[in-house]
Write a protein that holds these residues in place. Structure first.
Motif, short mmCIF file in Angstrom:
data_model
loop_
_atom_site.label_atom_id
_atom_site.label_comp_id
_atom_site.label_asym_id
_atom_site.label_seq_id
_atom_site.Cartn_x
_atom_site.Cartn_y
_atom_site.Cartn_z
N LYS A 155 0.79 -1.22 0.00
CA LYS A 155 0.00 0.00 0.00
C LYS A 155 0.83 1.28 0.00
CE LYS A 155 -0.48 -0.12 5.05
NZ LYS A 155 -1.43 -0.06 6.19
N GLY A 156 2.03 1.25 0.63
CA GLY A 156 2.76 2.51 0.76
C GLY A 156 4.26 2.35 0.69
N LEU A 157 4.94 3.50 0.56
CA LEU A 157 6.40 3.52 0.50
C LEU A 157 7.02 3.30 1.87
CD1 LEU A 157 6.84 6.65 -1.83
CD2 LEU A 157 6.90 4.24 -2.49
N VAL A 158 6.29 3.66 2.92
CA VAL A 158 6.78 3.55 4.29
C VAL A 158 5.69 2.92 5.13
CG1 VAL A 158 7.64 4.83 6.30
CG2 VAL A 158 8.19 5.63 4.00
N ASP A 159 6.05 2.03 6.04
CA ASP A 159 5.06 1.43 6.94
C ASP A 159 4.59 2.41 7.99
OD1 ASP A 159 5.08 -1.01 5.64
OD2 ASP A 159 6.73 -1.79 6.83
N ASP A 160 5.54 3.21 8.51
CA ASP A 160 5.20 4.15 9.58
C ASP A 160 6.16 5.33 9.53
OD1 ASP A 160 4.50 5.49 11.87
OD2 ASP A 160 4.56 3.72 13.18
N MET A 161 5.65 6.52 9.33
CA MET A 161 6.48 7.72 9.25
C MET A 161 7.14 8.07 10.58
SD MET A 161 6.80 9.09 6.22
CE MET A 161 7.10 10.84 6.39
N ASN A 162 6.73 7.42 11.65
CA ASN A 162 7.33 7.68 12.95
C ASN A 162 8.82 7.31 12.99
OD1 ASN A 162 5.25 8.78 14.71
ND2 ASN A 162 4.21 6.83 14.43
N ILE A 163 9.29 6.51 12.02
CA ILE A 163 10.70 6.13 12.02
C ILE A 163 11.62 7.34 11.81
CG2 ILE A 163 10.26 3.78 11.20
CD1 ILE A 163 11.08 4.69 8.41
N TYR A 164 11.07 8.44 11.27
CA TYR A 164 11.89 9.62 11.00
C TYR A 164 11.91 10.60 12.16
CZ TYR A 164 12.01 7.84 6.26
OH TYR A 164 12.21 7.04 5.15
N GLU A 165 11.27 10.25 13.28
CA GLU A 165 11.41 11.10 14.46
C GLU A 165 12.84 11.02 14.99
OE1 GLU A 165 8.40 9.77 17.19
OE2 GLU A 165 6.86 11.03 16.27
N PRO A 166 13.38 12.05 15.63
CA PRO A 166 12.70 13.27 16.08
C PRO A 166 12.74 14.41 15.08
CG PRO A 166 14.92 13.22 16.95
CD PRO A 166 14.76 11.96 16.14
N ILE B 124 11.05 14.74 12.40
CA ILE B 124 9.68 15.12 12.07
C ILE B 124 8.81 14.73 13.25
CG2 ILE B 124 10.08 14.69 9.60
CD1 ILE B 124 8.19 12.25 9.89
N ASN B 125 7.69 15.42 13.37
CA ASN B 125 6.73 15.16 14.45
C ASN B 125 5.40 14.81 13.80
OD1 ASN B 125 4.96 15.16 16.59
ND2 ASN B 125 5.85 16.98 17.57
N THR B 126 5.06 13.55 13.80
CA THR B 126 3.86 13.11 13.09
C THR B 126 2.58 13.68 13.67
OG1 THR B 126 3.87 11.09 14.44
CG2 THR B 126 4.89 10.97 12.27
N SER B 127 2.64 14.20 14.90
CA SER B 127 1.44 14.80 15.49
C SER B 127 1.17 16.20 14.95
CB SER B 127 1.57 14.86 17.01
OG SER B 127 2.65 15.70 17.41
N THR B 128 2.22 16.85 14.41
CA THR B 128 2.05 18.19 13.84
C THR B 128 2.21 18.21 12.33
OG1 THR B 128 4.39 18.70 14.21
CG2 THR B 128 2.85 19.31 15.96
N LEU B 129 2.80 17.15 11.77
CA LEU B 129 2.91 17.06 10.31
C LEU B 129 1.53 16.90 9.69
CD1 LEU B 129 4.93 16.72 7.87
CD2 LEU B 129 4.71 14.25 8.24
N SER B 130 1.34 17.45 8.52
CA SER B 130 0.06 17.30 7.83
C SER B 130 -0.35 15.82 7.77
CB SER B 130 0.18 17.85 6.40
OG SER B 130 -0.87 17.39 5.60
N PRO B 131 -1.54 15.48 8.26
CA PRO B 131 -1.98 14.08 8.23
C PRO B 131 -2.03 13.51 6.81
CG PRO B 131 -3.39 15.39 9.68
CD PRO B 131 -2.51 16.35 8.93
N MET B 132 -2.31 14.37 5.84
CA MET B 132 -2.41 13.90 4.46
C MET B 132 -1.02 13.52 3.91
SD MET B 132 -4.39 15.73 1.31
CE MET B 132 -4.85 14.78 -0.14
N ILE B 133 0.03 14.27 4.30
CA ILE B 133 1.38 13.94 3.86
C ILE B 133 1.78 12.58 4.43
CG2 ILE B 133 3.82 14.57 4.03
CD1 ILE B 133 2.98 17.48 3.99
N ARG B 134 1.49 12.40 5.71
CA ARG B 134 1.81 11.11 6.34
C ARG B 134 1.04 9.98 5.65
NH1 ARG B 134 1.13 9.40 12.76
NH2 ARG B 134 1.72 7.20 12.45
N ASP B 135 -0.23 10.21 5.36
CA ASP B 135 -1.05 9.18 4.73
C ASP B 135 -0.55 8.85 3.33
OD1 ASP B 135 -3.55 7.51 4.89
OD2 ASP B 135 -4.01 8.70 3.10
N PHE B 136 -0.05 9.86 2.62
CA PHE B 136 0.46 9.63 1.26
C PHE B 136 1.64 8.66 1.29
CE2 PHE B 136 3.78 10.92 -1.82
CZ PHE B 136 3.17 10.45 -2.97
#
Length: 538
Positions: free
Chosen positions: A325-336, A338-350
């Motif tokens: 389904k996606g290029l990444v399983d979970d964008m949280n791997i790029y913390e700290p 990026i902050n997935t709680s403040t990143l655009s939800p649509m970018i994360r979903d893409f």
């Protein structure tokens, strides 16, 4: 001073040339470069225990002896053979320079300056062979000889001295100045052959580069005062000799000032031979700067292509993969970073659900690069990799995301994003990630014929916007664009950035920009729509 075991041998050879030499004394300017300056300079560059060092004695001594024999004997049928020995030696040196480059790429311009100097020495060897054998080049014998001199001093010693300077002091514009000097050498050769105007312009650029280097030598943090004195004097002499070159070129252009070759030999030649070369060599021998080595440890994809990348690589990876389904399983791997709680939800979903989106692209090649883009298109349309359209027309990119087995790629969680235009493969990019110290990088591989291009991108967040970049934010960053070939990793002079943001209408906008040698050559604008978005085609 660093003891150099070749120094006594070089001095003896030169004294033999002085005592028993045939012909005018000015011929010694080239001979001293060949039997003294070249061997002592190579001793500063060679590495312990590499193939060049192990076999150096066997191909260098015959070359140096041949030069002296040619200088002290009358012309004979053996001259071509002796000159060929020296030419072969310079070709081996050039091969060593290319080998140095292929272990590193463009990552350190100071080392590239030394690499190119080793290659240029072979051109000096060719002109020397031409002079000795009296091959008709359309130039007079003295011009042929002077060209050989030029490639031993300006094209060999100067780039090496520039490289050594860059090892200890590399300000922001150092690479620009060193690049100007290298390009000027090429322009000068073209100008002498085809156009007096080009010759004069090359001298002007040469002046800019030289005066920048003189300024940098004055600012460089040398540890020994005597070394700085010799090196500043060496580079400073070029500030004088380049004025003579400027007047000589200007005189050839306008016939207003007449400076002849005899005057240039007495002034320009003497200063370059003694003050620039001799004092500069002594200065660097006082303390040879060590090479700043780079070792890459990031994981690389094991997937390679053949001549045809598109369908053949696709068929290969499809055998050991399945749709995902996606290029990444979970964008949280790029913390700290990026902050997935403040990143655009649509970018994360893409990135996590890439196949839920449609992608429209506008490819914009820079005007200066379009002739190269047309030539590249002839190749990429056959290879079916990075096969971007030449038109600016907006076009949809379709395709699939495939999950590849880690043992096939050798990296973590590899995902192949296959993009097509009109059902023809445009390119295949295999996404993964790796972590170095406290940063997680996006690790993207593009299979090429028997090789792979690797993009290591830093992932950062700016407000709600996602920023991906191959530009290093710190000295020890893995970020960059690399070519992996035959187990070698070469840093390429290419940079790229991505900006991804969510627009007010509920769509995504992305901008991909690329530079080569810091000059922009490509920009791609993307409009990204969720498949549920009704106006996605508009």
């Amino acid at each position: 001073m660093t003891w150099n075991k070749w120094l006594p041998f070089s001095i003896i050879l030169f004294l033999v040339a002085v005592i028993f030499g045939q012909g005018p004394l000015y011929l010694l300017m080239l001979t001293v470069a060949q039997v003294v300056y070249v061997p002592l300079t190579l001793q500063m560059i060679k590495k312990k225990n590499d193939w060049f060092t192990r076999f150096y004695t066997y191909f260098s001594i015959p070359a140096y002896v041949s030069v002296v024999l040619l200088h002290i004997t009358e012309p004979s049928s053996w001259d071509a053979f002796l000159a060929a020995i020296y030419l072969l030696f310079t070709l081996i040196v050039a091969f060593y320079g290319m080998n140095r480059f292929l272990t590193r790429g463009f990552i350190r311009f100071e080392e590239f300056s030394i690499d190119i100097a080793l290659v240029f020495l072979s051109i000096g060897g060719m002109w020397y062979f031409t002079h000795i054998t009296n091959i008709d080049t359309g130039f007079s014998p003295i011009i042929t000889w002077l060209t050989a001199v030029h490639f031993h001093y300006a094209a060999f010693l100067l780039p090496v001295f520039n490289g050594l300077l860059g090892r200890i002091y590399k300000p922001k514009l150092y690479s620009f100045a060193a690049c100007i000097l290298i390009i000027s050498l090429i322009l000068l050769a073209i100008g002498i052959t085809f156009s007096v105007w080009i010759e004069w312009i090359s001298v002007v650029f040469y002046m800019i580069g030289i005066y920048m280097m003189i300024f940098y030598t004055c600012r460089a943090p040398f540890t020994r005062r005597l070394q700085k004195m010799f090196i500043v004097l060496s580079f400073g002499s070029l500030g004088v000799t380049i004025l003579f070159s400027f007047l000589y070129a200007f005189g050839r252009l306008t016939n207003f000032i007449s400076i002849g070759i005899p005057f240039m030999l007495q002034t320009h030649g003497f200063l370059n031979c003694v003050v620039f070369a001799l004092f500069g060599l002594i200065g660097w021998l006082i303390s040879v700067p060590t090479e700043n080595t780079t070792t890459w440890t990031f994981p690389i994809s094991e997937i390679r292509g053949s001549i045809i990348i598109g369908e053949k690589v696709l068929s290969k990876i499809q055998c050991d993969s399945k749709p995902h389904k996606g290029l990444v399983d979970d964008m949280n791997i790029y913390e700290p970073h990026i902050n997935t709680s403040t990143l655009s939800p649509m970018i994360r979903d893409f990135y996590e659900n890439t196949m839920d989106y449609r992608l429209f692209a506008e490819v914009q090649w820079k005007g200066w690069f379009k002739p190269f883009a047309y030539l590249y298109r002839l190749i990429s349309s056959v290879v079916q990799q990075i096969n971007l359209p030449l038109s600016k027309k907006r076009i949809e990119m379709t395709g699939d995301v495939l999950k590849i087995k880690e043992e096939l790629d050798s990296r973590k969680s590899p995902r192949a994003w296959v993009r097509k235009i009109h059902e023809k493969v445009t390119f295949i990019a295999i996404y993964s990630w790796h972590k170095t110290n406290d940063r997680t990088y996006m690790n993207i591989a593009l299979p090429l014929p028997w090789s792979s291009m690797i993009g290591i991108l830093e992932v950062n967040q700016m407000g709600h916007v996602l920023h991906l970049s191959s530009k290093k934010s710190e000295a020890n960053s893995d970020a960059g664009i690399y070519l992996v070939w035959n187990n070698r990793i070469l840093a390429l002079p290419i940079e790229e950035t991505f900006y991804v943001k969510e627009r007010e209408d509920g769509t995504l906008y992305a901008k991909h920009q690329m530079w080569i040698f810091s000059v922009p050559f490509l920009k791609i604008k993307y409009a990204i729509y969720h498949r549920d978005f009704k106006n996605g085609e508009q």
